[in-house]
Design an enzyme around this catalytic site. Sequence first.
Site, PDB file in Angstrom:
ATOM      1  N   GLN A  53       0.857  -1.200   0.000  1.00 15.33           N
ATOM      2  CA  GLN A  53       0.000   0.000   0.000  1.00 15.33           C
ATOM      3  C   GLN A  53       0.889   1.245   0.000  1.00 15.33           C
ATOM      4  O   GLN A  53       0.615   2.224   0.700  1.00 15.33           O
ATOM      5  CB  GLN A  53      -0.934   0.008   1.212  1.00 15.33           C
ATOM      6  CG  GLN A  53      -2.176  -0.845   1.036  1.00 15.33           C
ATOM      7  CD  GLN A  53      -3.185  -0.247   0.033  1.00 15.33           C
ATOM      8  OE1 GLN A  53      -3.214   0.948  -0.230  1.00 15.33           O
ATOM      9  NE2 GLN A  53      -4.005  -1.109  -0.554  1.00 15.33           N
ATOM     10  N   SER A  54       1.951   1.220  -0.794  1.00 16.65           N
ATOM     11  CA  SER A  54       2.939   2.307  -0.769  1.00 16.65           C
ATOM     12  C   SER A  54       2.406   3.608  -1.367  1.00 16.65           C
ATOM     13  O   SER A  54       1.987   3.659  -2.521  1.00 16.65           O
ATOM     14  CB  SER A  54       4.179   1.849  -1.544  1.00 16.65           C
ATOM     15  OG  SER A  54       5.014   2.944  -1.837  1.00 16.65           O
ATOM     16  N   ASN A  55       2.489   4.677  -0.562  1.00  8.99           N
ATOM     17  CA  ASN A  55       2.153   6.010  -1.068  1.00  8.99           C
ATOM     18  C   ASN A  55       3.205   6.463  -2.073  1.00  8.99           C
ATOM     19  O   ASN A  55       2.900   7.147  -3.053  1.00  8.99           O
ATOM     20  CB  ASN A  55       2.130   7.022   0.083  1.00  8.99           C
ATOM     21  CG  ASN A  55       1.106   6.655   1.136  1.00  8.99           C
ATOM     22  OD1 ASN A  55      -0.061   6.459   0.825  1.00  8.99           O
ATOM     23  ND2 ASN A  55       1.538   6.541   2.391  1.00  8.99           N
TER      24      ASN A  55
END
Length: 333
Positions: free
Chosen positions: A75-77
């Site tokens: 879920q990397s920004n």
Amino acid sequence: MDLTRFPRRRYTGYATPIEKLERFSAVLGGPDIYMKRDDLLGLADGGNKTRKLEFLLADALTKGADTVITCGAVQSNHCRLTAAAAAKEGLKCQLVLEERVPNSYDKDAGGNNLLFHLLGVEQIHVVDGGSDMGAEINKVAAGLKAQGRRPYVIPGGGSNEIGSLGYVACAQEMLQQLFEMGLPLDYIIVTSGSAGTHAGILTGISGQNARIAVIGIGINRPKGPQRETVFGLCCRLARKLGLKTPPTKEEVIVLDDYIGAGYSRPTEEMVAAVKLLARTEAILLDPVYTGKAMAGLIDLIQKGYFDSSQNILFLHTGGSTALHAYTGLFLDK
Ligand SMILES: *Cc1c(COP(=O)(O)O)cnc(C)c1O
């Protein structure tokens, strides 16, 4: 400090506001808390990676790249904003995602995962937790080169001395705003992850001889290694900027009391912090970074760490998109 020597693209057309958190400060009954709203930066659901990508994409374009490759958690920004910057520049983007929590990759997940697809990521490569991510992204780059393409590799979090220039620029922007507001600051609180934000802010503040303490709140590593990482990056950054003296090791402050069971693992205090800020200021934090950093700030205030006459600024680095992948944590039962 003269940053004009470094190529830069612009993804935000304004200085992000500094707001006083009146209701939040009153509930906590401590010092006045201000927030630098870097959750309002440009690109899709902007956040701190937007500032780093201004310098990284400019470098990629200077080098004639046609594809950017980067890596991060599922879920990397950072991966979402890299995909956004690539879309804006007309470049292709490939991502290497690390399953840090076993079986956490869900190809149908919402939040950032949805946006990877929407922003047109060309390919997602998922690897096991603990993989050598540098080696994994280089492997993807080598494959593309063999096809005659021109990949540009961005390290995790965009945290090298090029990306971190974005937070030196932020320190400049912020000091100018504080001057105009007539607001002398005592502390800046920042999330300390891949370290580019912490190192950039600290190097920028110290390079302008401002006497504001920067407290980094860790979200993955114990404070010993995290301080080394931040300090090493400060030294490389200071050299790139031609500063006479980098920040000292003593100025690198890291707290590691708010990580809980590990990176991206929720804590009760994180959930409480996210809810409190939403319900007093209508500002959304995120479950992995700023929620834990704010839980840290709340704890420090409750422990009497600050004098009530001091001015504290929390740097909001964004990330609320991930809330949509953690809905179960925040629904009232
Ligand atoms: C990446 C990230 C951070 C941490 O910044 P680093 O420069 O990696 O230390 C903090 N908050 C959010 C929302 C992020 O996406």
